[in-house]
Design a protein around this motif. Structure first.
Motif, mmCIF file in Angstrom:
data_model
loop_
_atom_site.group_PDB
_atom_site.id
_atom_site.type_symbol
_atom_site.label_atom_id
_atom_site.label_comp_id
_atom_site.label_asym_id
_atom_site.label_seq_id
_atom_site.Cartn_x
_atom_site.Cartn_y
_atom_site.Cartn_z
ATOM 1 N N HIS A 1 0.840 -1.196 0.000
ATOM 2 C CA HIS A 1 0.000 0.000 0.000
ATOM 3 C C HIS A 1 0.878 1.250 0.000
ATOM 4 N N ALA A 2 0.277 2.362 -0.323
ATOM 5 C CA ALA A 2 0.978 3.640 -0.291
ATOM 6 C C ALA A 2 1.432 3.952 1.132
ATOM 7 N N HIS A 3 2.535 4.646 1.235
ATOM 8 C CA HIS A 3 3.109 5.152 2.491
ATOM 9 C C HIS A 3 3.739 4.076 3.368
ATOM 10 N N GLU A 4 3.830 2.830 2.888
ATOM 11 C CA GLU A 4 4.490 1.788 3.683
ATOM 12 C C GLU A 4 6.013 1.871 3.583
ATOM 13 N N LEU B 1 7.778 4.700 3.367
ATOM 14 C CA LEU B 1 8.290 5.895 4.045
ATOM 15 C C LEU B 1 8.995 5.586 5.370
ATOM 16 N N ASP C 1 4.348 6.230 -7.532
ATOM 17 C CA ASP C 1 4.481 7.178 -6.426
ATOM 18 C C ASP C 1 4.873 6.460 -5.138
ATOM 19 N N ALA C 2 4.264 5.295 -4.902
ATOM 20 C CA ALA C 2 4.563 4.544 -3.681
ATOM 21 C C ALA C 2 6.010 4.058 -3.690
ATOM 22 N N GLU D 1 8.693 6.681 -2.909
ATOM 23 C CA GLU D 1 8.903 7.054 -1.508
ATOM 24 C C GLU D 1 10.292 6.659 -1.008
ATOM 25 N N SER E 1 12.890 9.319 -0.321
ATOM 26 C CA SER E 1 12.735 10.252 0.797
ATOM 27 C C SER E 1 13.710 9.956 1.932
ATOM 28 N N HIS F 1 10.261 12.293 -7.868
ATOM 29 C CA HIS F 1 10.412 11.943 -6.453
ATOM 30 C C HIS F 1 11.867 12.074 -6.016
#
Length: 476
Positions: free
Chosen positions: A168-171, A173, A205-206, A209, A212, A235
């Motif tokens: 999933h998204a944001h995992e 980060l 996008d995911a 990450e 970052s 990104h």
């Protein structure tokens, strides 16, 4: 002599733990009593199926240096060798962060829809010839795998290689923030876990990450052939990266494959690394593997490693179990080739596996047999993505197909009836039929999503026909 992995003072400083008597130091870290070694620090984390606290007595009996347990569960155990914390998973994360903070190692992090583990293994092999290298085990790339790998990193490590995954998204980060890589790699973007995303742009996008977490001035390595290159580049530009290196066959790639030759048991690559020609052999077959090797060149270049020495190590690269491992089966007075791709599957890796099967040269009467299980987490696109496999089956001259799972019906329905031997709902229902079908000289490839348990078929074939590592492929 190497120093201990963790001393009592270091554990307390990192986690604020309350420590019982009898603990001195740890030489390793584990979450599984089945593989625990004497001297390991055992983390009793709670999983989806089991609670690690149920196995604390076993861990201590097997010689664990100590067991990390929660305050809530601590009263159930004797105080000897207990490390008591509010939350075990958080304590493992804290210890991982401490391991990253104390090391002077140069760190690489790898993500991507396909090829993470294979690229990680190639990176580990290449860097291990140039210094003490620590890397993720198997596919330890999630919310517990990454901190566990970090907490296992010896202080003497010179290179660290970490695989980072997501559903999933944001995992990614929090994981890349822990790893803090000097180099971050994205292998490719494909419709893997697509049911959890609105589009492939969301997956890009995911995956983006990962940049970052880059250390200031670090390097982002991106697949130039991907239609999502600009998205991933954006990104990277938004991160602390000081440099972007692209790889692929694209004319503008910094590290460009000029020629890839895929043979039955190896691949040969001619590539230009910032204009300098380099030729090397990879000890395993696959165009996708050859392309991912370019990302290894890119990362090692960014780390300042010796590229000539690194290229030589590719010849020793062998596919991990379940990811292309080749085994010769004794069938009658001859042999058959088993290609084990059973670990997992998605549309891209399935096409690559079928291409590998298609590259095997056979005797005239021999056949290419594909044993395929459902590809999961594809959402509403699942039936179409299964149906589209017919193109790869035809292009690679697959003679017979065994299929397992309801989604495979979309493919089976389009295949000629003479090509489909059996379609069943589970892999277990295919075992006897596949074993009975193998003839001398055949090549059989087994692949499907992990939940389809396609490894049952691989195990049955090896048990019935014997098994030895394939030093060569079948030749015509």
């Amino acid at each position: 002599m190497n120093s201990p992995l963790w001393t009592l003072d270091e554990i307390v400083a990192a986690t604020g733990a309350r420590v019982g008597s009898g603990f001195a130091q740890a030489t390793g870290a584990s979450i599984d009593t089945r593989t625990l070694e004497p001297g390991d620090l055992y983390f009793a984390i709670k999983g989806d199926v089991h609670d690690g606290h149920d196995f604390v007595p076993t861990a201590l009996e097997k010689g664990a240096a100590g067991a990390v347990v929660s305050e809530e569960k601590a009263p159930a155990f004797a105080s000897d060798r207990l490390i008591v914390v509010p939350d075990v998973l958080e304590a493992m994360r804290q210890l991982g962060v401490a391991a990253r903070k104390r090391t002077d190692a140069r760190i690489v992090a790898i993500t991507g829809s396909v090829g993470k583990t294979g690229t990680k293994e190639a990176m580990r092999l290449a860097l291990s010839r140039q210094g003490a290298t620590h890397a993720s085990v198997a596919s330890y790339n999630n919310h517990w795998g990454v901190p566990l790998t970090l907490s296992r990193m010896p202080r003497e490590t010179e290179f660290g290689v970490f695989e980072i995954g997501m559903n999933h998204a944001h995992e990614i980060l929090p994981l890349t923030a822990m790893v803090r890589p000097h180099v971050a790699v994205i292998t490719t973007i494909e419709p893997v876990h697509i049911e959890f995303f609105p589009s492939l742009w969301g997956i890009a996008d995911a995956k983006g990450e990962i940049f970052s977490g880059l250390e200031p001035g670090g390097t982002a390595v991106i697949n130039r052939d991907s239609p999502y290159f600009e998205r991933m580049k954006a990104h990277a530009l938004a991160s602390a990266a000081g440099r972007i290196i692209s790889f692929g066959e694209h004319a503008d790639a910094d590290i460009r494959a000029e020629r890839i030759i895929v043979k039955p048991d190896q691949s040969i690559v001619e590539a230009r690394v910032f204009g300098e020609l380099i030729t090397y052999r990879i000890g395993t077959a696959g165009r996708h593997i050859a392309l991912n090797s370019l990302s290894v060149l890119a990362a090692c270049h960014a780390l300042g490693a010796d590229l000539a020495l690194m290229a030589l190590t590719f010849a020793d690269l062998k596919p991990p179990v379940g990811r292309g491992e080749r085994t010769m089966l004794s069938v009658g007075d001859d042999e058959a080739l088993l290609i084990d791709e059973s670990y997992n599957a998605n549309p891209a890796s399935m096409r690559a596996a079928l291409a590998n099967l298609g590259s095997v040269e056979l005797n005239r009467q021999a056949r290419r047999i594909a044993v395929l299980g459902d590809m999961k987490e594809l959402g509403e696109k699942g039936p179409v993505l299964h149906e589209e496999l017919i193109e790869a089956i035809e292009a690679n001259k697959i003679d017979l197909v065994f299929a397992a799972g309801p989604l495979m019906q979309s493919l089976v329905g389009r295949l000629p009836k003479a090509k489909v031997v059996l379609h069943a709902q589970t892999s277990a229902e295919l075992v006897d039929a596949v074993c009975a079908a193998i003839r001398p000289g055949d090549a059989v490839m087994v692949k499907g999503s992990l939940s389809m348990k396609m490894a049952l078929i691989v195990k049955a074939l090896k048990e019935r026909y014997g098994a030895s590592q394939a030093a060569h492929a079948l030749k015509g």
